[in-house]
Design a protein around this motif. Sequence first.
Motif, PDB file in Angstrom:
ATOM      1  N   CYS A 100       0.847  -1.199   0.000  1.00 49.60           N
ATOM      2  CA  CYS A 100       0.000   0.000   0.000  1.00 49.60           C
ATOM      3  C   CYS A 100       0.878   1.243   0.000  1.00 49.60           C
ATOM      4  O   CYS A 100       1.621   1.497   0.951  1.00 49.60           O
ATOM      5  CB  CYS A 100      -0.913   0.002   1.227  1.00 49.60           C
ATOM      6  SG  CYS A 100      -1.877   1.536   1.344  1.00 49.60           S
ATOM      7  N   CYS A 146      -1.876   5.847  -1.685  1.00 49.15           N
ATOM      8  CA  CYS A 146      -2.335   6.735  -2.763  1.00 49.15           C
ATOM      9  C   CYS A 146      -3.777   7.209  -2.562  1.00 49.15           C
ATOM     10  O   CYS A 146      -4.211   8.151  -3.208  1.00 49.15           O
ATOM     11  CB  CYS A 146      -2.215   6.028  -4.111  1.00 49.15           C
ATOM     12  SG  CYS A 146      -3.394   4.675  -4.335  1.00 49.15           S
ATOM     13  N   CYS A 165      -8.402   3.955  -3.258  1.00 54.35           N
ATOM     14  CA  CYS A 165      -9.446   3.006  -2.855  1.00 54.35           C
ATOM     15  C   CYS A 165     -10.526   3.650  -1.983  1.00 54.35           C
ATOM     16  O   CYS A 165     -11.653   3.148  -1.926  1.00 54.35           O
ATOM     17  CB  CYS A 165      -8.828   1.831  -2.100  1.00 54.35           C
ATOM     18  SG  CYS A 165      -7.845   2.346  -0.668  1.00 54.35           S
ATOM     19  N   CYS A 203      -7.361  -0.884  -6.411  1.00 51.38           N
ATOM     20  CA  CYS A 203      -5.987  -0.652  -5.960  1.00 51.38           C
ATOM     21  C   CYS A 203      -4.984  -0.937  -7.082  1.00 51.38           C
ATOM     22  O   CYS A 203      -4.887  -2.068  -7.565  1.00 51.38           O
ATOM     23  CB  CYS A 203      -5.677  -1.538  -4.760  1.00 51.38           C
ATOM     24  SG  CYS A 203      -3.967  -1.352  -4.218  1.00 51.38           S
TER      25      CYS A 203
END
Length: 104
Positions: free
Chosen positions: A13, A16, A19, A62
Motif C-alpha cells: 500500500c 495513494c 481506494c 488498488c
Amino acid sequence: MGQSMVAITEPDCTGCDLCIPHCPFEALLPLASNPDSRTHKKRPIVVVASQCVGCLSCIGSCPTGALFEVKVPFDASQSTLLLMPQPPETEPVNRWKKGGIGWA
Ligand code: SF4
Ligand code: SF4
C-alpha cells in the motif's frame, strides 16, 4: 457482515488513497500516522473491520493489488479480522458532506 471481507497487504500500500471513495461504507481509512518501520513515505490505508460488509466494491480499485479478499468463517466471531484487539487510530475523511470525495 457478509461472507467476505477485505484486507490490505500493508507493504504493497503506497497510501495513494485511490481506494477510499470505492468503499460506500467508509471502511477504508488512512492510518493516523506512518509507522516507523514503513518504507513508503505516506501512511497506509487500513480496513476498519467493523465497517466492512464484504461487498468487494473496492477490490479492483488498488493499482498495486494491495487489497485482497478474505473469506469470513461460518462463525464470523472466529475471523482473525474481527479479533483485532483495538481498531487502529485513523484520519477522518470527508465523504458525504459539502466538498467530500463521495463515491467513485
Ligand atoms: S488503492 Fe491500494 S495502494 Fe492506494 S491507498 Fe488503497 S490499498 Fe493503498
Ligand atoms: S469490501 Fe466493501 S465494505 Fe469492505 S472495504 Fe471494500 S468496499 Fe468497503
